[in-house]
Enzyme design. Structure first.
Site, PDB file in Angstrom:
ATOM      1  N   HIS A 276       6.484   6.606  10.581  1.00 52.41           N
ATOM      2  CA  HIS A 276       5.854   5.666   9.643  1.00 52.41           C
ATOM      3  C   HIS A 276       5.535   4.299  10.228  1.00 52.41           C
ATOM      4  O   HIS A 276       4.680   3.591   9.713  1.00 52.41           O
ATOM      5  CB  HIS A 276       6.684   5.523   8.349  1.00 52.41           C
ATOM      6  CG  HIS A 276       7.914   4.679   8.462  1.00 52.41           C
ATOM      7  ND1 HIS A 276       9.132   5.183   8.856  1.00 52.41           N
ATOM      8  CD2 HIS A 276       8.126   3.357   8.236  1.00 52.41           C
ATOM      9  CE1 HIS A 276      10.034   4.205   8.857  1.00 52.41           C
ATOM     10  NE2 HIS A 276       9.446   3.085   8.488  1.00 52.41           N
ATOM     11  N   ASP A 277       6.204   3.908  11.311  1.00 49.16           N
ATOM     12  CA  ASP A 277       5.919   2.591  11.891  1.00 49.16           C
ATOM     13  C   ASP A 277       5.105   2.671  13.182  1.00 49.16           C
ATOM     14  O   ASP A 277       4.905   1.643  13.847  1.00 49.16           O
ATOM     15  CB  ASP A 277       7.235   1.841  12.152  1.00 49.16           C
ATOM     16  CG  ASP A 277       7.832   1.251  10.865  1.00 49.16           C
ATOM     17  OD1 ASP A 277       7.050   0.828   9.985  1.00 49.16           O
ATOM     18  OD2 ASP A 277       9.069   1.204  10.744  1.00 49.16           O
TER      19      ASP A 277
ATOM     20  N   HIS B 112      16.353   3.386  12.864  1.00 49.68           N
ATOM     21  CA  HIS B 112      15.717   3.155  11.563  1.00 49.68           C
ATOM     22  C   HIS B 112      14.870   4.373  11.169  1.00 49.68           C
ATOM     23  O   HIS B 112      14.912   4.832  10.028  1.00 49.68           O
ATOM     24  CB  HIS B 112      14.866   1.893  11.639  1.00 49.68           C
ATOM     25  CG  HIS B 112      13.920   1.705  10.481  1.00 49.68           C
ATOM     26  ND1 HIS B 112      14.339   1.589   9.179  1.00 49.68           N
ATOM     27  CD2 HIS B 112      12.551   1.633  10.446  1.00 49.68           C
ATOM     28  CE1 HIS B 112      13.281   1.440   8.385  1.00 49.68           C
ATOM     29  NE2 HIS B 112      12.193   1.471   9.118  1.00 49.68           N
TER      30      HIS B 112
ATOM     31  N   GLU C 146       1.788   0.643  12.923  1.00 45.34           N
ATOM     32  CA  GLU C 146       1.992  -0.798  12.735  1.00 45.34           C
ATOM     33  C   GLU C 146       2.607  -1.456  13.971  1.00 45.34           C
ATOM     34  O   GLU C 146       2.273  -2.583  14.310  1.00 45.34           O
ATOM     35  CB  GLU C 146       2.915  -1.009  11.523  1.00 45.34           C
ATOM     36  CG  GLU C 146       2.729  -2.348  10.859  1.00 45.34           C
ATOM     37  CD  GLU C 146       3.381  -2.369   9.477  1.00 45.34           C
ATOM     38  OE1 GLU C 146       2.966  -1.574   8.610  1.00 45.34           O
ATOM     39  OE2 GLU C 146       4.308  -3.167   9.283  1.00 45.34           O
ATOM     40  N   ASP C 147       3.492  -0.751  14.626  1.00 43.34           N
ATOM     41  CA  ASP C 147       4.319  -1.404  15.656  1.00 43.34           C
ATOM     42  C   ASP C 147       4.172  -0.866  17.075  1.00 43.34           C
ATOM     43  O   ASP C 147       4.882  -1.329  17.976  1.00 43.34           O
ATOM     44  CB  ASP C 147       5.808  -1.285  15.268  1.00 43.34           C
ATOM     45  CG  ASP C 147       6.127  -2.048  13.984  1.00 43.34           C
ATOM     46  OD1 ASP C 147       5.392  -2.994  13.661  1.00 43.34           O
ATOM     47  OD2 ASP C 147       7.110  -1.690  13.320  1.00 43.34           O
TER      48      ASP C 147
ATOM     49  N   ASP D 256      12.276   3.649   3.246  1.00 45.83           N
ATOM     50  CA  ASP D 256      12.107   2.554   4.210  1.00 45.83           C
ATOM     51  C   ASP D 256      12.852   1.301   3.733  1.00 45.83           C
ATOM     52  O   ASP D 256      13.612   0.676   4.482  1.00 45.83           O
ATOM     53  CB  ASP D 256      10.608   2.272   4.361  1.00 45.83           C
ATOM     54  CG  ASP D 256      10.282   1.312   5.485  1.00 45.83           C
ATOM     55  OD1 ASP D 256      11.047   1.250   6.467  1.00 45.83           O
ATOM     56  OD2 ASP D 256       9.249   0.622   5.378  1.00 45.83           O
TER      57      ASP D 256
HETATM   58 ZN    ZN Z   1      10.139   1.079   8.542  1.00 43.40          ZN
END
Ligand code: ZN
Length: 180
Positions: free
Chosen positions: A61-62, A35, A65-66, A122
């Site tokens: 970018h994640d 991704h 968050e992750d 995204d």
């Molecule tokens: Zn993403």
């Protein structure tokens, strides 16, 4: 200062390591890094690779968050601009999911140019995944809701890059067509 290519390669390596145990929600359970590279590739193609900060943002970018990465980690490794861009596209995970989704529609219009481009890439990648490998256990209605929501978010970021808008439109049309 390291060259752009060194920074970009370092960002790809760091993102792959941070997301190493993570898989996409789809039935094929692709490695999560696919991704991230897809988002970065979409951004690179659409902008001719002119903005390495944007491409690093795509790869990373994640991470906030992750994964266990912190803002300070990103700032130290990749600089303040990249860290700020990733923070800009990161949801506040302390909020309930519906509220986070609502805020994405509401707040995206006020974000930076790079953040908006990143959001479109995204959502394009996510819609492609919905078609090619729908999340196991998602009902048709839930898939349809996602497609509607993605378009609502992207509506407020459009008009900055024609190629990126087009890539989203193609993915969105295909997702709508598949889901009826
Ligand atoms: Zn993403």
């Amino acid at each position: 200062m390291s060259s752009d290519l060194v920074l970009l390669t370092r960002a790809a390596d760091y993102a792959a390591r941070q997301h190493i145990a993570q898989r996409r929600k789809g039935e094929r359970a692709e490695p999560y890094v696919n991704h991230l590279t897809e988002v970065a590739a979409l951004l690179a193609e659409a902008t001719g690779g002119a903005d390495v900060t944007l491409l690093m943002g795509g790869l990373l970018h994640d991470t906030l968050e992750d994964t266990d990465a912190t803002y300070e980690d990103l700032e130290q490794r990749f600089g303040a601009e990249v860290a700020a861009l990733v923070a800009e596209v990161t949801d506040d995970k302390s909020l309930p999911k519906d509220e986070r989704k609502r805020l994405q529609i509401e707040k995206t219009a006020g974000k930076s140019r790079r953040a908006k481009l990143l959001k479109i890439a995204d959502k394009t990648s996510n819609l492609r995944s919905m078609v090619n490998s729908p999340p196991a256990g998602w009902s048709e209605a839930r898939l349809r809701d996602y497609v509607v929501w993605a378009e609502q978010v992207v509506r407020s970021c459009r008009g900055l890059n024609a190629a990126l808008d087009r890539a989203f439109d193609v993915a969105h049309a295909e997702a709508k067509c598949r889901l009826g």
